[in-house]
Design a protein around this motif. Structure first.
Motif, PDB file in Angstrom:
ATOM      1  N   VAL A   1       3.786   7.550  -7.615  1.00  0.00           N
ATOM      2  CA  VAL A   1       3.476   8.409  -6.767  1.00  0.00           C
ATOM      3  C   VAL A   1       4.693   8.094  -5.674  1.00  0.00           C
ATOM      4  O   VAL A   1       5.071   7.017  -5.510  1.00  0.00           O
ATOM      5  CB  VAL A   1       2.215   7.795  -5.679  1.00  0.00           C
ATOM      6  N   PHE A   2       5.464   9.164  -5.263  1.00  0.00           N
ATOM      7  CA  PHE A   2       6.584   9.383  -4.473  1.00  0.00           C
ATOM      8  C   PHE A   2       6.249   9.564  -3.072  1.00  0.00           C
ATOM      9  O   PHE A   2       5.379  10.710  -2.887  1.00  0.00           O
ATOM     10  CB  PHE A   2       7.812  10.228  -5.124  1.00  0.00           C
ATOM     11  N   THR A   3       6.991   9.506  -2.068  1.00  0.00           N
ATOM     12  CA  THR A   3       6.963  10.115  -0.749  1.00  0.00           C
ATOM     13  C   THR A   3       7.395  11.455  -0.813  1.00  0.00           C
ATOM     14  O   THR A   3       8.280  11.777  -1.720  1.00  0.00           O
ATOM     15  CB  THR A   3       8.086   9.181   0.324  1.00  0.00           C
ATOM     16  N   SER A   4       6.831  12.426   0.036  1.00  0.00           N
ATOM     17  CA  SER A   4       7.055  13.752  -0.230  1.00  0.00           C
ATOM     18  C   SER A   4       8.265  14.417   0.328  1.00  0.00           C
ATOM     19  O   SER A   4       8.944  15.305   0.092  1.00  0.00           O
ATOM     20  CB  SER A   4       5.821  14.385   0.479  1.00  0.00           C
ATOM     21  N   GLY A   5       8.939  13.500   1.554  1.00  0.00           N
ATOM     22  CA  GLY A   5       9.897  14.117   2.082  1.00  0.00           C
ATOM     23  C   GLY A   5       9.432  15.249   3.486  1.00  0.00           C
ATOM     24  O   GLY A   5      10.219  15.590   4.103  1.00  0.00           O
ATOM     25  N   ILE A   6       8.210  15.376   3.415  1.00  0.00           N
ATOM     26  CA  ILE A   6       7.725  16.224   4.490  1.00  0.00           C
ATOM     27  C   ILE A   6       7.988  15.675   6.142  1.00  0.00           C
ATOM     28  O   ILE A   6       8.275  16.078   6.808  1.00  0.00           O
ATOM     29  CB  ILE A   6       6.270  16.612   4.373  1.00  0.00           C
ATOM     30  N   SER A   7       7.751  14.247   5.977  1.00  0.00           N
ATOM     31  CA  SER A   7       7.619  13.462   7.220  1.00  0.00           C
ATOM     32  C   SER A   7       9.239  13.124   7.828  1.00  0.00           C
ATOM     33  O   SER A   7      10.163  13.246   6.891  1.00  0.00           O
ATOM     34  CB  SER A   7       7.099  12.162   6.869  1.00  0.00           C
ATOM     35  N   GLU A   8       9.368  12.780   8.945  1.00  0.00           N
ATOM     36  CA  GLU A   8      10.523  12.845   9.555  1.00  0.00           C
ATOM     37  C   GLU A   8      11.008  11.254   9.512  1.00  0.00           C
ATOM     38  O   GLU A   8      12.136  11.090   9.700  1.00  0.00           O
ATOM     39  CB  GLU A   8      10.504  13.038  11.067  1.00  0.00           C
ATOM     40  N   ILE A   9      10.032  10.597   9.024  1.00  0.00           N
ATOM     41  CA  ILE A   9      10.433   8.904   8.857  1.00  0.00           C
ATOM     42  C   ILE A   9      11.098   8.705   7.554  1.00  0.00           C
ATOM     43  O   ILE A   9      11.969   8.101   7.070  1.00  0.00           O
ATOM     44  CB  ILE A   9       9.169   8.214   9.326  1.00  0.00           C
ATOM     45  N   TYR A  10       9.937   9.083   6.787  1.00  0.00           N
ATOM     46  CA  TYR A  10      10.327   8.872   5.083  1.00  0.00           C
ATOM     47  C   TYR A  10      11.120   9.740   4.203  1.00  0.00           C
ATOM     48  O   TYR A  10      10.690  11.151   4.410  1.00  0.00           O
ATOM     49  CB  TYR A  10       9.195   8.558   4.421  1.00  0.00           C
TER      50      TYR A  10
ATOM     51  N   ASN B   1      -4.077   1.133   9.005  1.00  0.00           N
ATOM     52  CA  ASN B   1      -3.713   2.312   9.492  1.00  0.00           C
ATOM     53  C   ASN B   1      -2.312   2.969   9.151  1.00  0.00           C
ATOM     54  O   ASN B   1      -2.075   3.875   9.712  1.00  0.00           O
ATOM     55  CB  ASN B   1      -3.392   1.719  11.254  1.00  0.00           C
ATOM     56  N   PHE B   2      -2.070   2.715   8.018  1.00  0.00           N
ATOM     57  CA  PHE B   2      -0.794   3.296   7.352  1.00  0.00           C
ATOM     58  C   PHE B   2      -1.089   4.324   6.688  1.00  0.00           C
ATOM     59  O   PHE B   2      -2.228   4.269   6.038  1.00  0.00           O
ATOM     60  CB  PHE B   2      -0.045   2.162   6.535  1.00  0.00           C
ATOM     61  N   ALA B   3      -0.255   5.389   6.621  1.00  0.00           N
ATOM     62  CA  ALA B   3      -0.686   6.539   5.925  1.00  0.00           C
ATOM     63  C   ALA B   3       0.626   7.380   5.633  1.00  0.00           C
ATOM     64  O   ALA B   3       1.476   7.080   6.501  1.00  0.00           O
ATOM     65  CB  ALA B   3      -1.527   7.567   6.378  1.00  0.00           C
ATOM     66  N   VAL B   4       0.960   7.945   4.291  1.00  0.00           N
ATOM     67  CA  VAL B   4       2.078   8.555   4.036  1.00  0.00           C
ATOM     68  C   VAL B   4       2.023   9.787   3.282  1.00  0.00           C
ATOM     69  O   VAL B   4       1.273   9.831   2.345  1.00  0.00           O
ATOM     70  CB  VAL B   4       2.995   7.589   3.725  1.00  0.00           C
ATOM     71  N   SER B   5       2.546  10.899   3.594  1.00  0.00           N
ATOM     72  CA  SER B   5       2.506  11.999   2.789  1.00  0.00           C
ATOM     73  C   SER B   5       3.266  11.583   1.386  1.00  0.00           C
ATOM     74  O   SER B   5       4.548  11.186   1.483  1.00  0.00           O
ATOM     75  CB  SER B   5       3.120  13.166   3.451  1.00  0.00           C
TER      76      SER B   5
END
Length: 138
Positions: free
Chosen positions: A88-97, A47-51
């Motif tokens: 692959v890096f986190t995008s920074g769009i999310s408020e969490i990551y 159930n995990f997903a990240v931009s």
């Protein structure tokens, strides 16, 4: 393993939805915080997903785990330049990551004629077997 419990919680100012990393990259996020313990949803939970962003042009896509230490990038258009061994890096769009947390490494790319998107397979960078140290980003 799709979740782990760590021995710190509200007593150390932890909150729900904080990013968790290990020495190699994104490990997961906090999902349940008690006084002295916190449950972490790991990056390989179905159930995990990240931009995320990938390639020299930092193309946006969504990382989703598949099985074990592997996952896929969804929404990478066929014309995008992505290569094996790209990180692959986190995008920074999310408020969490925060932006630029390493998540995975590209291990396979497949382009099919009738599909607008590439099939990009990745390997999770976090060491999900060695759980000695994780860091909660505050």
């Amino acid at each position: 393993i799709h979740s782990v419990i760590i021995d710190v919680g509200k007593n150390r100012d932890l909150n729900k939805n904080q990013a968790v990393i290990d020495m190699n990259g994104l490990f997961g996020k906090t999902i349940n915080v008690g006084e002295n313990a916190t449950k972490i949803q790991t990056v390989n939970d179905k159930n995990f997903a990240v931009s995320v962003k990938v390639g020299k042009d930092m193309i946006l896509s969504i990382f989703k785990p598949t099985h074990g230490k592997y996952g896929v990038l969804e929404g990478v258009i066929k014309s995008s330049v992505v290569e094996v061994d790209d990180i692959v890096f986190t995008s920074g769009i999310s408020e969490i990551y925060a932006s630029n947390i390493p998540v995975a490494k590209v291990i396979n790319i497949k382009k099919e004629k009738n599909k607008p998107f590439q099939d990009v397979t990745v390997e999770i960078l976090a060491d999900l077997k060695n759980l000695n140290y994780v860091f909660v980003i505050q």
